[in-house]
Design a protein around this motif. Structure first.
Motif, PDB file in Angstrom:
ATOM      1  N   ALA A  72     -36.659 -40.654 -20.552  1.00 18.86           N
ATOM      2  CA  ALA A  72     -37.175 -41.067 -21.863  1.00 18.86           C
ATOM      3  C   ALA A  72     -36.032 -41.280 -22.859  1.00 18.86           C
ATOM      4  CB  ALA A  72     -38.161 -40.034 -22.391  1.00 18.86           C
ATOM      5  N   HIS A  73     -35.058 -40.374 -22.847  1.00 21.05           N
ATOM      6  CA  HIS A  73     -33.893 -40.481 -23.732  1.00 21.05           C
ATOM      7  C   HIS A  73     -33.092 -41.752 -23.413  1.00 21.05           C
ATOM      8  CE1 HIS A  73     -30.046 -38.409 -25.443  1.00 21.05           C
ATOM      9  NE2 HIS A  73     -30.672 -39.104 -26.382  1.00 21.05           N
ATOM     10  N   PHE A  74     -32.827 -41.967 -22.129  1.00 22.09           N
ATOM     11  CA  PHE A  74     -32.115 -43.167 -21.682  1.00 22.09           C
ATOM     12  C   PHE A  74     -32.868 -44.427 -22.092  1.00 22.09           C
ATOM     13  CE2 PHE A  74     -32.825 -46.189 -18.156  1.00 22.09           C
ATOM     14  CZ  PHE A  74     -31.667 -46.960 -18.281  1.00 22.09           C
ATOM     15  N   LEU A  75     -34.180 -44.464 -21.844  1.00 22.45           N
ATOM     16  CA  LEU A  75     -34.976 -45.661 -22.115  1.00 22.45           C
ATOM     17  C   LEU A  75     -35.059 -45.945 -23.608  1.00 22.45           C
ATOM     18  CD1 LEU A  75     -36.732 -47.871 -20.825  1.00 22.45           C
ATOM     19  CD2 LEU A  75     -38.709 -46.358 -21.171  1.00 22.45           C
ATOM     20  N   PHE A  76     -35.277 -44.917 -24.415  1.00 26.16           N
ATOM     21  CA  PHE A  76     -35.437 -45.121 -25.856  1.00 26.16           C
ATOM     22  C   PHE A  76     -34.156 -45.659 -26.481  1.00 26.16           C
ATOM     23  CE2 PHE A  76     -35.234 -43.708 -30.274  1.00 26.16           C
ATOM     24  CZ  PHE A  76     -36.423 -44.234 -30.769  1.00 26.16           C
ATOM     25  N   ASN A  77     -33.004 -45.045 -26.160  1.00 26.43           N
ATOM     26  CA  ASN A  77     -31.754 -45.502 -26.764  1.00 26.43           C
ATOM     27  C   ASN A  77     -31.344 -46.874 -26.250  1.00 26.43           C
ATOM     28  OD1 ASN A  77     -31.396 -43.366 -28.487  1.00 26.43           O
ATOM     29  ND2 ASN A  77     -29.917 -42.297 -27.222  1.00 26.43           N
ATOM     30  N   SER A  78     -31.539 -47.135 -24.966  1.00 27.62           N
ATOM     31  CA  SER A  78     -31.199 -48.440 -24.414  1.00 27.62           C
ATOM     32  C   SER A  78     -32.096 -49.524 -25.009  1.00 27.62           C
ATOM     33  CB  SER A  78     -31.319 -48.430 -22.886  1.00 27.62           C
ATOM     34  OG  SER A  78     -30.406 -47.515 -22.323  1.00 27.62           O
ATOM     35  N   PHE A  79     -33.386 -49.220 -25.135  1.00 25.41           N
ATOM     36  CA  PHE A  79     -34.318 -50.184 -25.722  1.00 25.41           C
ATOM     37  C   PHE A  79     -33.968 -50.441 -27.184  1.00 25.41           C
ATOM     38  CE2 PHE A  79     -38.310 -51.108 -27.998  1.00 25.41           C
ATOM     39  CZ  PHE A  79     -38.679 -52.276 -27.336  1.00 25.41           C
ATOM     40  N   THR A 119     -20.737 -23.485 -29.371  1.00 21.62           N
ATOM     41  CA  THR A 119     -21.660 -23.428 -28.238  1.00 21.62           C
ATOM     42  C   THR A 119     -22.526 -24.682 -28.131  1.00 21.62           C
ATOM     43  OG1 THR A 119     -23.230 -22.256 -29.669  1.00 21.62           O
ATOM     44  CG2 THR A 119     -21.799 -20.919 -28.262  1.00 21.62           C
ATOM     45  N   TYR A 120     -22.438 -25.569 -29.114  1.00 17.79           N
ATOM     46  CA  TYR A 120     -23.322 -26.744 -29.150  1.00 17.79           C
ATOM     47  C   TYR A 120     -22.850 -27.805 -28.165  1.00 17.79           C
ATOM     48  CZ  TYR A 120     -26.396 -30.285 -31.185  1.00 17.79           C
ATOM     49  OH  TYR A 120     -27.373 -31.225 -31.385  1.00 17.79           O
ATOM     50  N   SER A 121     -23.799 -28.453 -27.477  1.00 12.98           N
ATOM     51  CA  SER A 121     -23.493 -29.583 -26.605  1.00 12.98           C
ATOM     52  C   SER A 121     -24.504 -30.698 -26.866  1.00 12.98           C
ATOM     53  CB  SER A 121     -23.519 -29.165 -25.134  1.00 12.98           C
ATOM     54  OG  SER A 121     -24.809 -28.739 -24.758  1.00 12.98           O
ATOM     55  N   HIS A 122     -24.097 -31.922 -26.606  1.00 12.62           N
ATOM     56  CA  HIS A 122     -24.961 -33.059 -26.925  1.00 12.62           C
ATOM     57  C   HIS A 122     -24.586 -34.271 -26.087  1.00 12.62           C
ATOM     58  CE1 HIS A 122     -21.771 -35.182 -29.252  1.00 12.62           C
ATOM     59  NE2 HIS A 122     -21.315 -33.949 -29.364  1.00 12.62           N
ATOM     60  N   VAL A 123     -25.555 -35.178 -25.927  1.00  8.62           N
ATOM     61  CA  VAL A 123     -25.339 -36.477 -25.293  1.00  8.62           C
ATOM     62  C   VAL A 123     -26.223 -37.491 -26.006  1.00  8.62           C
ATOM     63  CG1 VAL A 123     -24.733 -35.588 -23.006  1.00  8.62           C
ATOM     64  CG2 VAL A 123     -27.132 -36.010 -23.559  1.00  8.62           C
ATOM     65  N   GLY A 124     -25.908 -38.776 -25.828  1.00  5.23           N
ATOM     66  CA  GLY A 124     -26.772 -39.827 -26.348  1.00  5.23           C
ATOM     67  C   GLY A 124     -26.079 -40.806 -27.266  1.00  5.23           C
ATOM     68  N   ALA A 125     -26.641 -42.007 -27.318  1.00  4.10           N
ATOM     69  CA  ALA A 125     -26.083 -43.104 -28.110  1.00  4.10           C
ATOM     70  C   ALA A 125     -26.621 -43.142 -29.533  1.00  4.10           C
ATOM     71  CB  ALA A 125     -26.392 -44.437 -27.413  1.00  4.10           C
ATOM     72  N   SER A 126     -27.416 -42.150 -29.922  1.00  9.62           N
ATOM     73  CA  SER A 126     -28.119 -42.224 -31.206  1.00  9.62           C
ATOM     74  C   SER A 126     -27.186 -42.351 -32.399  1.00  9.62           C
ATOM     75  CB  SER A 126     -29.016 -40.996 -31.387  1.00  9.62           C
ATOM     76  OG  SER A 126     -29.960 -40.920 -30.356  1.00  9.62           O
ATOM     77  N   GLY A 127     -26.056 -41.646 -32.385  1.00 11.80           N
ATOM     78  CA  GLY A 127     -25.124 -41.751 -33.516  1.00 11.80           C
ATOM     79  C   GLY A 127     -24.627 -43.167 -33.690  1.00 11.80           C
ATOM     80  N   ALA A 128     -24.308 -43.844 -32.579  1.00 10.04           N
ATOM     81  CA  ALA A 128     -23.839 -45.234 -32.646  1.00 10.04           C
ATOM     82  C   ALA A 128     -24.963 -46.175 -33.056  1.00 10.04           C
ATOM     83  CB  ALA A 128     -23.264 -45.650 -31.293  1.00 10.04           C
ATOM     84  N   ILE A 129     -26.167 -45.935 -32.555  1.00  7.68           N
ATOM     85  CA  ILE A 129     -27.307 -46.784 -32.923  1.00  7.68           C
ATOM     86  C   ILE A 129     -27.627 -46.627 -34.406  1.00  7.68           C
ATOM     87  CG2 ILE A 129     -29.791 -47.111 -32.585  1.00  7.68           C
ATOM     88  CD1 ILE A 129     -29.244 -46.404 -29.585  1.00  7.68           C
ATOM     89  N   PHE A 130     -27.554 -45.401 -34.913  1.00  6.07           N
ATOM     90  CA  PHE A 130     -27.747 -45.208 -36.350  1.00  6.07           C
ATOM     91  C   PHE A 130     -26.603 -45.839 -37.138  1.00  6.07           C
ATOM     92  CE2 PHE A 130     -31.296 -42.585 -35.477  1.00  6.07           C
ATOM     93  CZ  PHE A 130     -31.995 -42.449 -36.670  1.00  6.07           C
ATOM     94  N   GLY A 131     -25.426 -45.951 -36.525  1.00  4.60           N
ATOM     95  CA  GLY A 131     -24.340 -46.693 -37.152  1.00  4.60           C
ATOM     96  C   GLY A 131     -24.708 -48.157 -37.359  1.00  4.60           C
TER      97      GLY A 131
END
Length: 199
Positions: A72-79, A119-131
């Motif tokens: 879902a994460h992959f599909l939403f950001n790619s879409f 301790t925080y970890s993260h993945v995803g293109a959301s920061g760039a998409i919000f850019g």
């Protein structure tokens, strides 16, 4: 502006940068589900783990932009990229589109490193998409002549809805979304007057 009428081959030809980015998304997501690759290898090597960044693994400020946690994460950001990116790739040109996309994504990840615990970890293109959203917002705020009234009426609700979803959904990297958006606005304010183009 955001309606896609191209065939698959036309899309790849017209928007090669977005096509490459989505292909990287697909390959890395595929590596997380294929039995040939250890299940967590992609996340262990490429996720934005603040503790590892603190210990010198600086590439983790870049690589999380292309990694996603689950289908879902992959599909939403790619879409989202396929929907909102093409107009900017055409408008900015390949060089500036890559610069804005990766630049805002990295800035968002730097902010995540600075403001989140080790301790925080993260993945995803959301920061760039919000850019990219921020760049559109810069047009609305600072360079109104670059957009038609109709396009302004489309962009503002998209940005508002995106921000609302950021604050109401759980598990969202709020820092990356907000800082990515602000970075896009700032870059747009500086960059857009140099381009002297309109949609």
């Amino acid at each position: 502006m955001f309606v896609r009428t191209e065939s698959f081959s036309q899309f790849i030809r017209f928007y090669p940068i977005i096509s490459i980015i989505v292909f990287i998304h697909l390959v890395l997501y595929g590596m997380t589900i294929l039995p040939l690759v250890p299940h967590l290898w992609v996340y262990e090597q490429l996720a934005g783990v603040n503790l590892y960044i603190f210990n010198g693994e600086w590439w983790r400020l870049f690589t999380p932009i292309f990694v996603h946690m689950g289908f879902a994460h992959f599909l939403f950001n790619s879409f989202s990229l396929v929907l909102f990116g093409p107009a900017l790739e055409r408008f900015l040109g390949k060089f500036w589109f890559v610069t804005v996309y990766l630049g805002t994504g990295i800035i968002a990840n730097i902010a995540t490193y600075l403001f989140k615990p080790l301790t925080y970890s993260h993945v995803g293109a959301s920061g760039a998409i919000f850019g990219l959203f921020g760049l559109y917002l810069a047009m609305v705020i600072f360079h109104k002549h670059m957009l038609t009234r109709q396009n302004k009426q489309i962009i503002l609700p998209i940005v508002v809805i995106g921000l609302i979803m950021t604050f109401v959904q759980s598990g969202i990297n709020l820092t990356a979304h907000v800082v990515g958006l602000l970075a896009g606005v700032a870059i747009g304010w500086v960059l857009l007057p140099r381009l002297k183009r309109t949609f």
